[in-house]
Design a protein around this motif. Structure first.
Motif, short mmCIF file in Angstrom:
data_model
loop_
_atom_site.label_atom_id
_atom_site.label_comp_id
_atom_site.label_asym_id
_atom_site.label_seq_id
_atom_site.Cartn_x
_atom_site.Cartn_y
_atom_site.Cartn_z
N TYR B 135 54.88 44.12 53.25
CA TYR B 135 55.32 45.24 52.48
C TYR B 135 54.21 46.35 52.39
O TYR B 135 53.00 45.82 52.19
N ALA B 136 54.49 47.53 52.69
CA ALA B 136 53.28 48.44 52.48
C ALA B 136 53.02 48.46 51.02
O ALA B 136 51.67 48.52 50.76
N VAL B 137 53.73 48.63 50.13
CA VAL B 137 53.30 48.47 48.70
C VAL B 137 53.68 47.02 48.35
O VAL B 137 54.61 46.48 48.58
N ARG B 138 52.62 46.56 47.86
CA ARG B 138 52.67 44.95 47.51
C ARG B 138 53.67 44.87 46.39
O ARG B 138 53.86 45.66 45.57
N PRO B 139 54.59 43.85 46.76
CA PRO B 139 55.66 43.74 45.63
C PRO B 139 55.03 43.57 44.29
O PRO B 139 54.14 42.68 44.14
N LYS B 140 55.41 44.44 43.43
CA LYS B 140 55.06 44.11 42.21
C LYS B 140 55.62 42.88 41.62
O LYS B 140 56.81 42.46 41.50
N ALA B 141 54.73 41.87 41.02
CA ALA B 141 54.97 40.66 40.41
C ALA B 141 55.79 40.89 39.13
O ALA B 141 55.24 41.32 38.24
N GLN B 142 57.07 40.62 39.15
CA GLN B 142 57.83 41.12 37.92
C GLN B 142 57.60 39.78 36.94
O GLN B 142 57.69 40.03 35.72
N GLU B 143 57.47 38.75 37.21
CA GLU B 143 57.23 37.35 36.65
C GLU B 143 55.75 37.14 36.78
O GLU B 143 55.33 35.92 36.96
N HIS B 144 55.06 38.05 36.56
CA HIS B 144 53.57 37.73 37.03
C HIS B 144 52.84 36.63 36.13
O HIS B 144 52.62 36.85 34.83
N ARG B 145 52.77 35.54 36.94
CA ARG B 145 51.96 34.55 36.10
C ARG B 145 50.57 34.36 37.09
O ARG B 145 50.76 33.85 38.18
N TYR B 146 49.47 34.30 36.46
CA TYR B 146 48.41 34.21 37.53
C TYR B 146 48.33 32.77 37.99
O TYR B 146 47.85 32.57 39.12
N ALA B 147 48.93 31.89 37.33
CA ALA B 147 48.73 30.35 37.65
C ALA B 147 49.65 30.24 38.89
O ALA B 147 49.39 29.38 39.63
N THR B 148 50.63 30.74 38.94
CA THR B 148 51.88 30.84 39.94
C THR B 148 51.05 31.32 41.32
O THR B 148 51.18 30.67 42.44
N HIS B 149 50.24 32.55 41.10
CA HIS B 149 49.83 33.36 41.98
C HIS B 149 48.70 32.33 42.95
O HIS B 149 48.36 32.46 43.96
N VAL B 150 47.92 31.44 42.07
CA VAL B 150 46.82 30.79 42.49
C VAL B 150 47.02 29.63 43.01
O VAL B 150 46.16 28.40 43.31
N MET B 151 48.41 28.84 43.08
CA MET B 151 48.72 27.61 43.30
C MET B 151 47.96 27.30 44.64
O MET B 151 47.45 26.04 44.84
N ARG B 152 48.06 27.86 45.63
CA ARG B 152 47.92 27.54 47.16
C ARG B 152 46.11 27.67 47.30
O ARG B 152 45.55 26.47 47.68
#
Lengths: 247, 263
Positions: B135-152
């Motif tokens: 996406y050109a505009v980074r999808p806004k994390a609606q359920e933003h949880r830092y922990a989920t984002h950094v799993m990988r």
């Protein structure tokens, strides 16, 4: 309202595509988002340009045709609302709005903002049939269904198959869609005979279409215009694992 | 009464205002139903791979709980800590020969780590292929949880940390003491105030583990089919509490050595 629209333009599936910028001067806050695009298209036609292709049909939020990722959010900023039911009053004068198609390899772009969602149809087809008597309507109370199950099944059945879940998922996973169908049929007595074969076939088809896997981020359910709950995915997981164990 | 089949698919779309002359990808067929053994059937689907991650992750969490409780023995003094470390090698004696239980545990953990990573890499690759155009505009994390984002990425950092940690306190390669030194001496030498940066590194790594578990623990229940709306609050709370307790328990030892409480 004066708006700047940045819209994905792509002539066909083979075209590389690019973002194009358009200025709109006279947008009413009472317009729906799609009416705003209609106004743009009328102008483009008069100017001899190619109008922006976008999917739409009922414009009542029930058919599942409209799509659009608006400023990075599938179906735009208002929760539990399809793009067609989104109104321009949620935007401000002078806003720059970026409009993109659903992005997933399983949803190839046909033109501009229109993507081919027939992968969903093939997942449904893979689910096959439910064994149910047809003909005259059966006596309503002949098959008792617990009230809680009826509610959960109905919640899942409200899925309109728009694909916002795939668009919002960081993995482009189709789990919420598939799980809605699995939950809807799996909770009903009528769905029991084919329950485990159905979940295996539908998940196989979902994987074969090239959708990503689920990582339980919950992005899907937060953009879902029908608010399909995340627990449907867990119900699908339970059914699939049971089916896998049974062989 | 005649029984006929009722199609459930009724979602045929027509793509309005666009000609269908553009080439559309041919339908992809799934593989034929498999009669393969359970592990292969499980590993075929994206959901099965997640289940493998959930179960192996569960094994690793149970290990971490035991590991943390063992670490805390350092506060009971040198004798208790070293005695505990030696006891690990004698579990099951005389029924089991020396160090057999520990070796089995090491083997199980190694297999769990490999399967966990294999599934993760396979699913990460699938996800990458599933969205070739970003996406050109980074999808806004609606359920933003830092922990989920950094799993990988967090997982990779944890792997690198585990390698360092084994070289450090198991094999003694990067430890001031040799591999054969007493465990208590190795710990005290490792987190000596002069080596504060090692402590900082350990603390960061353990916080990464905590974040990994904050998402991973409740996610494992969801993957194994126990996630329900009414249980989510409890599952999240459970994951957060276990993650927090593990972080506190693990961080306590290096920090207390560095500030001189344990010498």
């Amino acid at each position: 309202m004066k708006l700047t629209l940045k819209i994905w333009r792509q002539r066909n599936a083979a075209d590389k595509g690019r973002m194009a910028s358009y200025e709109l001067d006279d947008v009413s806050p009472d317009m729906s988002f799609l009416e705003m695009l209609d106004v743009l298209n009328e102008r483009l036609i008069i100017e001899g340009d190619d109008p922006v292709a976008f999917d739409h049909d009922c414009r009542e939020g029930i058919c599942g045709m409209c799509s659009l990722v608006i400023d990075g959010t599938a179906h735009g900023p208002q929760r539990a609302t399809t793009t067609c039911q989104l109104h321009m009053r949620h935007f401000k004068d002078g806003d720059v709005i970026t409009i993109e198609p659903w992005r997933a390899s399983a949803f190839p772009v046909i033109k501009d903002l229109v993507v081919d969602r027939s992968a969903f149809d093939r997942i449904i087809q893979a689910g096959g049939y439910v064994s149910a008597p047809t003909g005259s309507a059966p006596e309503a109370a002949s098959i008792p269904i617990p009230q809680a199950d009826a509610h959960d099944a109905f919640d899942a059945a409200t899925c309109i198959g728009c694909g916002a879940c795939v668009a919002a998922c960081p993995n482009a996973s189709a789990m919420l869609f598939t799980a809605a169908k699995i939950t809807h049929l799996g909770l009903m007595p009528q769905g029991q005979p084919e329950r485990y074969g159905r979940v295996t076939a539908m998940v196989d088809q979902m994987d074969a279409e090239g959708f990503g896997g689920c990582t339980n981020t919950g992005e899907c359910t937060s953009v879902c215009p029908k608010g399909i709950p995340l627990e449907t995915i867990s119900r699908l997981n339970a059914d699939l694992l049971k089916a896998t164990a049974k062989g | 009464m005649s029984w006929t089949y009722q199609k459930i698919g009724h979602m045929f779309r027509n793509v309005s205002s666009v000609s269908r002359s553009t080439p559309v990808a041919a339908p992809r067929r799934p593989q034929a139903p498999s009669t393969a053994a359970l592990p292969r059937r499980l590993y075929r689907s994206s959901v099965g791979k997640k289940a493998v991650m959930a179960v192996t992750g569960g094994i690793l969490v149970l290990f971490l709980v035991g590991h943390m409780l063992g670490n805390l023995k350092v506060f009971l003094g040198r004798a208790d800590f070293d005695h505990y470390a030696h006891w690990l090698r004698t579990i099951g004696e005389p029924a089991l020969p020396h160090r057999v239980f520990l070796t089995i545990m090491e083997a199980v953990l190694t297999v769990a780590v490999i399967l966990h990573m294999w599934s993760a890499v396979s699913l990460a690759r699938r996800a990458r292929q599933a969205r070739p155009v970003r996406y050109a505009v980074r999808p806004k994390a609606q359920e933003h949880r830092y922990a989920t984002h950094v799993m990988r990425y967090g997982g990779i950092i944890i792997l690198l940390f585990v390698i360092w940690h084994l070289l450090d306190l198991t094999f003694g390669v990067v430890n001031p003491k040799s591999g054969g030194a007493e465990p208590y001496d190795k710990v005290v030498a490792d987190f000596d105030p002069s080596r504060w940066y090692i402590t900082v590194f350990y603390v960061i790594a353990v916080v990464m583990v905590g974040l990994h578990l904050k998402h991973g623990l409740w996610s494992a229940f969801q993957t194994l089919g126990w996630g329900r709306q009414r249980r989510y609050r409890g599952l999240h709370l459970f994951a957060d509490v276990v993650a927090a307790l593990l972080v506190i328990g693990f961080v306590a030892v290096p920090v207390m050595v560095t500030i001189g409480v344990v010498k």
